[in-house]
Motif scaffolding. Structure first.
Motif, short mmCIF file in Angstrom:
data_model
loop_
_atom_site.label_atom_id
_atom_site.label_comp_id
_atom_site.label_asym_id
_atom_site.label_seq_id
_atom_site.Cartn_x
_atom_site.Cartn_y
_atom_site.Cartn_z
N SER A 35 83.93 0.39 12.79
CA SER A 35 82.94 -0.22 11.90
C SER A 35 83.19 -1.72 11.76
CB SER A 35 82.99 0.45 10.52
OG SER A 35 82.67 1.83 10.61
N ILE A 36 84.45 -2.11 11.65
CA ILE A 36 84.78 -3.54 11.56
C ILE A 36 84.37 -4.25 12.84
CG2 ILE A 36 86.72 -5.18 11.48
CD1 ILE A 36 88.11 -3.20 9.58
N CYS A 37 84.64 -3.63 13.98
CA CYS A 37 84.28 -4.21 15.27
C CYS A 37 82.77 -4.40 15.36
CB CYS A 37 84.77 -3.31 16.40
SG CYS A 37 84.33 -3.89 18.05
N LEU A 38 82.01 -3.40 15.00
CA LEU A 38 80.55 -3.49 15.07
C LEU A 38 80.01 -4.54 14.12
CD1 LEU A 38 79.84 0.34 15.31
CD2 LEU A 38 79.14 -1.35 17.02
N SER A 88 88.78 -7.32 17.48
CA SER A 88 87.46 -6.75 17.72
C SER A 88 86.80 -7.37 18.94
CB SER A 88 86.58 -6.95 16.48
OG SER A 88 87.10 -6.24 15.37
N LEU A 89 86.92 -8.68 19.10
CA LEU A 89 86.35 -9.34 20.28
C LEU A 89 87.01 -8.84 21.56
CD1 LEU A 89 85.97 -13.02 19.03
CD2 LEU A 89 84.12 -11.55 19.82
N ALA A 90 88.33 -8.74 21.55
CA ALA A 90 89.04 -8.27 22.74
C ALA A 90 88.64 -6.84 23.08
CB ALA A 90 90.55 -8.37 22.52
N LEU A 91 88.51 -5.99 22.05
CA LEU A 91 88.13 -4.60 22.27
C LEU A 91 86.73 -4.52 22.88
CD1 LEU A 91 88.84 -1.57 21.76
CD2 LEU A 91 87.61 -1.78 19.60
N ALA A 113 96.44 -8.86 21.13
CA ALA A 113 95.30 -9.62 21.64
C ALA A 113 94.50 -8.80 22.64
CB ALA A 113 95.78 -10.92 22.28
N GLU A 114 95.17 -7.97 23.45
CA GLU A 114 94.50 -7.09 24.38
C GLU A 114 94.72 -5.64 23.94
OE1 GLU A 114 92.55 -7.81 26.91
OE2 GLU A 114 92.73 -9.93 26.48
N PRO A 115 93.74 -5.03 23.27
CA PRO A 115 93.92 -3.65 22.79
C PRO A 115 94.29 -2.71 23.93
CG PRO A 115 91.92 -4.63 21.91
CD PRO A 115 92.42 -5.57 22.95
N GLN A 116 95.20 -1.80 23.66
CA GLN A 116 95.62 -0.86 24.68
C GLN A 116 96.09 0.41 24.00
OE1 GLN A 116 98.85 -2.65 26.80
NE2 GLN A 116 99.92 -3.29 24.96
N GLY A 117 96.30 1.44 24.79
CA GLY A 117 96.79 2.70 24.26
C GLY A 117 95.67 3.65 23.89
N SER A 118 96.04 4.90 23.64
CA SER A 118 95.05 5.95 23.40
C SER A 118 94.24 5.71 22.13
CB SER A 118 95.76 7.31 23.31
OG SER A 118 96.41 7.62 24.53
N PHE A 119 94.90 5.22 21.07
CA PHE A 119 94.18 4.97 19.83
C PHE A 119 93.05 3.97 20.06
CE2 PHE A 119 93.34 2.62 15.97
CZ PHE A 119 93.29 3.59 14.99
N HIS A 120 93.33 2.90 20.78
CA HIS A 120 92.32 1.87 21.04
C HIS A 120 91.22 2.39 21.95
CE1 HIS A 120 95.06 -0.76 18.98
NE2 HIS A 120 96.00 -0.53 19.87
N LEU A 121 91.58 3.26 22.90
CA LEU A 121 90.56 3.85 23.77
C LEU A 121 89.60 4.71 22.96
CD1 LEU A 121 92.69 4.86 26.90
CD2 LEU A 121 91.02 3.01 26.73
N LYS A 122 90.12 5.44 21.99
CA LYS A 122 89.25 6.27 21.16
C LYS A 122 88.35 5.40 20.27
CE LYS A 122 90.83 10.02 22.89
NZ LYS A 122 89.99 10.76 23.86
N THR A 123 88.91 4.30 19.77
CA THR A 123 88.09 3.37 18.99
C THR A 123 86.98 2.78 19.85
OG1 THR A 123 90.02 2.81 17.62
CG2 THR A 123 88.14 1.30 17.56
N ALA A 124 87.33 2.38 21.08
CA ALA A 124 86.34 1.83 22.01
C ALA A 124 85.26 2.86 22.33
CB ALA A 124 87.01 1.36 23.29
N ALA A 125 85.67 4.10 22.54
CA ALA A 125 84.70 5.15 22.84
C ALA A 125 83.74 5.36 21.69
CB ALA A 125 85.43 6.46 23.16
N LEU A 126 84.25 5.27 20.46
CA LEU A 126 83.38 5.45 19.30
C LEU A 126 82.42 4.26 19.15
CD1 LEU A 126 82.63 7.22 16.93
CD2 LEU A 126 84.41 6.11 15.56
#
Length: 250
Positions: free
Chosen positions: A95-98, A241-244, A43-56
């Motif tokens: 892309s899914i998030c956007l 996606s919303l949480a991110l 529910a709350e994205p965390q970790g390096s993978f999620h940070l890179k997704t957020a940055a993108l």
């Protein structure tokens, strides 16, 4: 457990309660295809993978605001060398998030050179970035409301519209971190833009509102396209996606 019968039954995977019957009377980007495996999506994205997704996601939103295309090479710089092997999965998740949160499609416009562009979903021309609601696209929320109207036999009472918007964590009287003031969107902006028609329910006392598709929605998109998008909101990617995106803004 009994079957769901209200207009929101098509969104049952999201865990929403049954909707009351309507008083109005009476029905890409490849996201529907099998998706590559991604790390678990809490529910709350965390970790390096999620940070890179957020940055993108941030990078692509900035590119959209400046109306500039981007390249795979630029995106690889954003996610840094140690995550380059994960680029297809990170791009897919971004892309899914956007698409689900902001209503934007990431489209590869030049496969030979790997150039990408962002465009508004379903052929719509409004995204909310120039309105008083702030600078983030809000097309996804509009399409959710248009889909609810279709499910409610083309005329949705206001209480069912708010129930549907609650799927995105949007509630009457509460400013939303991504979408701003929702009542202004629903009863003012989208009506003035021609996407919704708002009218008083005949004989209601106290007065109640109901919503129909406006002429601009009828001209720019179709019920089939809208319902295909609404069904995509029923998968587990929406919560992630919303949480991110909320974490990005915070």
């Amino acid at each position: 457990m009994g079957a769901k019968h209200g207009p929101l039954s098509a969104l049952a995977p999201l865990g929403e309660e049954d909707a009351d019957s309507s008083p109005c009377g009476g029905a890409s980007h490849g996201l529907g295809q099998p998706q590559p495996a991604v790390p678990s999506s809490p529910a709350e994205p965390q970790g390096s993978f999620h940070l890179k997704t957020a940055a993108l996601v941030i990078f692509l939103l900035l590119k959209y605001r400046t109306k500039q295309p981007t390249s795979k090479a630029e995106m690889l710089e954003i996610i840094t060398p140690e995550f380059q092997d994960n680029f297809p999965v990170i791009l897919r998740q971004a892309s899914i998030c956007l698409r689900l949160v902001f209503g934007l499609d990431v489209i590869e416009v030049d496969p030979s050179e790997h150039y990408y562009n962002l465009s508004i979903i379903l052929g719509l021309t409004w995204n909310g970035t120039l309105s008083s609601q702030g600078g983030l696209p809000k097309t996804s929320l509009l399409v959710l409301v248009l889909g609810l109207i279709v499910l409610a036999d083309d005329c949705a009472p206001e209480e069912e519209v708010w129930e549907a918007m609650g799927i995105m964590g949007v509630y009457d009287g509460q400013d939303h971190i991504l979408f701003g003031a929702p009542r202004d969107l629903l009863t003012n902006v989208w009506v003035q833009e021609g996407y919704l028609e708002c009218r008083q329910v005949a004989g209601s006392n106290p007065a109640r509102k109901e919503f129909l598709w406006g002429p601009r929605a009828l001209q720019e998109t179709s019920k089939l396209q809208v319902m295909d998008y609404v069904l995509q909101l029923g998968n587990n990617n929406l919560t992630y996606s919303l949480a991110l995106c909320e974490q990005i803004l915070r």
